[in-house]
Design a protein around this motif. Structure first.
Motif, PDB file in Angstrom:
ATOM      1  N   LEU A  55      89.320  35.632  -5.187  1.00  0.00           N
ATOM      2  CA  LEU A  55      89.705  36.744  -6.045  1.00  0.00           C
ATOM      3  C   LEU A  55      90.656  37.690  -5.310  1.00  0.00           C
ATOM      4  CD1 LEU A  55      89.513  38.495  -8.595  1.00  0.00           C
ATOM      5  CD2 LEU A  55      87.424  39.500  -7.651  1.00  0.00           C
ATOM      6  N   VAL A  83      94.646  37.377 -11.547  1.00  0.00           N
ATOM      7  CA  VAL A  83      93.183  37.442 -11.602  1.00  0.00           C
ATOM      8  C   VAL A  83      92.633  36.551 -12.714  1.00  0.00           C
ATOM      9  CG1 VAL A  83      91.213  38.973 -11.994  1.00  0.00           C
ATOM     10  CG2 VAL A  83      93.120  39.746 -10.590  1.00  0.00           C
ATOM     11  N   LEU A 106      90.787  33.171 -12.199  1.00  0.00           N
ATOM     12  CA  LEU A 106      89.367  33.079 -11.831  1.00  0.00           C
ATOM     13  C   LEU A 106      88.549  32.831 -13.101  1.00  0.00           C
ATOM     14  CD1 LEU A 106      87.391  33.559  -9.348  1.00  0.00           C
ATOM     15  CD2 LEU A 106      87.009  35.814 -10.372  1.00  0.00           C
TER      16      LEU A 106
END
Length: 295
Positions: free
Chosen positions: A231, A240, A243
């Motif tokens: 992350l 992001v 993820l």
């Protein structure tokens, strides 16, 4: 006569380059601009100084400091015709960066002199205003550790990140419900953003806008240490959403509830803030702050 008041945090940016009346006068026109400098002496002093400047009929009130100073000044100007000016002098400068206000002092002062104003949205968390973002979880703990450090630099931020990372398993288990959904056990991050930067050019919500009438929400469920490192890399490259444990959406209002505690540890515009309530209501006030920006 245009009355401009400068609220200066003398320790912002290590306090190495204080703003003086002589320096300001070289950027403004005598007989046109009336300049006043007020220097803060303690936390929340900027709020008191700004309220006094409003009574004194200031046309523009300039926050000279980091996101914390800007928050204190801007909070007093919501819903008024008084324009907020910004001279970024802090370490992160997330809001100024999002508004394209340069850290170069000469260029920032030129923006104030030109007086081009726009209205931006403002966030509200249990009655307290935020302009960049607010959150619970890792980022709130990170800010708490950062504030206890004497290093208000990127290195200090990285050090606080390492300490927070190390202490994760020691934290009290928390179950947080979001707008009536099934509670999340120990969510890693719940971040609610009004702007697309957190400071140091880092962003968890790169598509957020100060003028779209919406809050950008990022939720990252409980993850292991290896995923935390992944992350961290994704934050650096602004991906992001790669993820799989993350979820993003936009809203005008969101509620959080914590069953195990009667308070929330949060961060508000990069400052630690304890809220003595187990229920958070976070909403948006559209176009409620007038800010001086570059054309």
């Amino acid at each position: 006569m245009i009355h401009i008041h400068f609220i200066v945090n003398p320790i912002a940016g290590h306090g190495n380059a204080p703003l003086t009346h002589e320096e300001l006068q070289s950027y403004f026109i005598k007989g046109v601009h009336d300049l006043t400098i007020k220097v803060t002496e303690y936390k929340a002093h900027a709020t008191a100084l700004t309220k006094a400047s409003i009574v004194e009929k200031a046309d523009i009130i300039v926050a000279c400091g980091g996101d914390g100073t800007i928050n204190e000044v801007a909070t007093c100007l919501i819903g008024t015709d008084i324009a907020l000016g910004i001279v970024p002098m802090g370490s992160g400068n997330g809001l100024a960066s999002n508004l394209k206000i340069p850290k170069n002092r000469r260029k920032a002062l030129e923006i104030i002199r030109n007086r081009h104003a726009e209205h931006i949205d403002v966030g509200n968390i249990n009655g307290r205003y935020f302009f960049s973002n607010t959150g619970v979880g890792f980022d709130a703990s990170l800010i708490k550790n950062y504030e206890s450090s004497e290093k208000r630099t990127l290195l200090g931020y990285i050090s606080a990140c390492a300490i927070t990372f190390k202490n994760i398993k020691k934290n009290t288990p928390l179950s947080i419900g979001i707008d009536g959904e099934a509670p999340l056990l120990n969510p890693f991050i719940i971040l609610i953003s009004n702007s697309n930067e957190m400071g140091y050019k880092l962003s968890l919500t790169p598509k957020a806008s100060l003028q779209d009438g919406l809050l950008d929400v990022l939720i990252v469920k409980k993850i292991g240490r290896l995923k935390m490192l992944w992350l961290g890399f994704l934050i650096l490259i602004r991906k992001v959403h790669w993820l799989k444990e993350s979820r993003s959406f936009q809203t005008k209002k969101i509620s959080l509830k914590c069953e195990q505690s009667d308070f929330f540890d949060t961060q508000v515009d990069g400052e630690h803030n304890r809220i003595d309530d187990n229920h958070l209501t976070i909403s948006l006030m559209e176009k409620s702050l007038r800010v001086l920006t570059a054309k």
